[in-house]
Motif scaffolding. Structure first.
Motif, PDB file in Angstrom:
ATOM      1  N   CYS A   1      32.330 -58.385   4.611  1.00 45.22           N
ATOM      2  CA  CYS A   1      30.964 -57.448   3.307  1.00 45.22           C
ATOM      3  C   CYS A   1      29.835 -56.936   5.140  1.00 45.22           C
ATOM      4  CB  CYS A   1      30.089 -58.262   3.057  1.00 45.22           C
ATOM      5  SG  CYS A   1      28.866 -58.256   2.277  1.00 45.22           S
TER       6      CYS A   1
ATOM      7  N   GLN B   1      27.249 -56.233   3.971  1.00 38.83           N
ATOM      8  CA  GLN B   1      25.515 -56.621   4.424  1.00 38.83           C
ATOM      9  C   GLN B   1      25.020 -57.655   4.934  1.00 38.83           C
ATOM     10  OE1 GLN B   1      23.851 -54.387   2.476  1.00 38.83           O
ATOM     11  NE2 GLN B   1      21.805 -56.385   2.600  1.00 38.83           N
ATOM     12  N   CYS B   2      26.009 -58.982   4.349  1.00 39.12           N
ATOM     13  CA  CYS B   2      25.716 -60.079   5.244  1.00 39.12           C
ATOM     14  C   CYS B   2      27.370 -61.020   5.796  1.00 39.12           C
ATOM     15  CB  CYS B   2      25.691 -61.079   3.843  1.00 39.12           C
ATOM     16  SG  CYS B   2      27.517 -61.811   2.725  1.00 39.12           S
TER      17      CYS B   2
ATOM     18  N   THR C   1      30.337 -61.709   5.173  1.00 39.55           N
ATOM     19  CA  THR C   1      31.224 -62.563   4.551  1.00 39.55           C
ATOM     20  C   THR C   1      33.160 -62.293   4.417  1.00 39.55           C
ATOM     21  OG1 THR C   1      29.332 -63.902   3.190  1.00 39.55           O
ATOM     22  CG2 THR C   1      31.726 -64.256   2.803  1.00 39.55           C
ATOM     23  N   LYS C   2      33.716 -63.029   4.646  1.00 39.35           N
ATOM     24  CA  LYS C   2      34.751 -62.333   4.625  1.00 39.35           C
ATOM     25  C   LYS C   2      35.212 -62.295   3.337  1.00 39.35           C
ATOM     26  CE  LYS C   2      40.191 -63.579   5.741  1.00 39.35           C
ATOM     27  NZ  LYS C   2      40.737 -64.700   6.397  1.00 39.35           N
ATOM     28  N   ALA C   3      35.810 -61.306   3.133  1.00 36.85           N
ATOM     29  CA  ALA C   3      36.334 -60.664   1.505  1.00 36.85           C
ATOM     30  C   ALA C   3      37.468 -60.776   1.445  1.00 36.85           C
ATOM     31  CB  ALA C   3      35.557 -59.364   1.442  1.00 36.85           C
TER      32      ALA C   3
ATOM     33  N   CYS D   1      31.322 -58.500  -3.163  1.00 38.03           N
ATOM     34  CA  CYS D   1      31.087 -59.543  -2.249  1.00 38.03           C
ATOM     35  C   CYS D   1      30.543 -61.392  -2.969  1.00 38.03           C
ATOM     36  CB  CYS D   1      30.013 -59.772  -0.846  1.00 38.03           C
ATOM     37  SG  CYS D   1      29.763 -61.043   0.082  1.00 38.03           S
ATOM     38  N   ILE D   2      31.075 -61.845  -2.606  1.00 36.57           N
ATOM     39  CA  ILE D   2      31.448 -63.303  -3.922  1.00 36.57           C
ATOM     40  C   ILE D   2      29.713 -63.847  -2.907  1.00 36.57           C
ATOM     41  CG2 ILE D   2      33.457 -63.342  -3.940  1.00 36.57           C
ATOM     42  CD1 ILE D   2      33.382 -65.571  -1.452  1.00 36.57           C
ATOM     43  N   GLU D   3      30.238 -63.723  -1.538  1.00 39.88           N
ATOM     44  CA  GLU D   3      27.743 -64.506  -0.788  1.00 39.88           C
ATOM     45  C   GLU D   3      27.018 -63.926  -1.967  1.00 39.88           C
ATOM     46  OE1 GLU D   3      26.766 -67.857   0.840  1.00 39.88           O
ATOM     47  OE2 GLU D   3      28.503 -66.828   0.900  1.00 39.88           O
ATOM     48  N   CYS D   4      26.967 -62.411  -1.327  1.00 40.79           N
ATOM     49  CA  CYS D   4      25.516 -61.486  -1.916  1.00 40.79           C
ATOM     50  C   CYS D   4      25.637 -60.942  -2.999  1.00 40.79           C
ATOM     51  CB  CYS D   4      24.939 -60.891  -0.733  1.00 40.79           C
ATOM     52  SG  CYS D   4      25.730 -59.415   0.135  1.00 40.79           S
TER      53      CYS D   4
ATOM     54  N   HIS E   1      26.742 -57.416  -3.513  1.00 40.90           N
ATOM     55  CA  HIS E   1      26.988 -56.224  -2.231  1.00 40.90           C
ATOM     56  C   HIS E   1      27.880 -55.564  -2.761  1.00 40.90           C
ATOM     57  CE1 HIS E   1      27.507 -53.086   0.367  1.00 40.90           C
ATOM     58  NE2 HIS E   1      25.932 -52.610   0.129  1.00 40.90           N
TER      59      HIS E   1
END
Length: 70
Positions: free
Chosen positions: A6, A8-9, A11-13, A20-23, A25
């Protein structure tokens, strides 16, 4: 297949992810996931498995067969 992160943050996608599963985005379009490949040499694998199974059953039967009476 390259690993996506990602922007933005960080995180592995997964390759097919759109967000994104975290943020949450939105991720850039990475294309579609390739279809699964058919199993290779399945017939040969089954033949080897069958040969080992028959050999094992033959040995098992030979070991468990009682001796002939004298």
């Amino acid at each position: 297949m390259p690993v996506r992160f990602c922007p933005q943050c960080g995180t592995k996608a997964s390759p097919s992810a759109k967000f994104c599963i975290e943020c949450g985005h939105a991720l850039a379009a990475g294309g579609s996931v390739p279809p699964p490949r058919p199993p290779r040499a399945a017939a040969a694998g089954y033949a080897v498995f069958g040969a080992f199974l028959l050999a094992g059953l033959g040995i098992w039967a030979a070991v468990l067969t009682p001796d002939a009476p004298p």
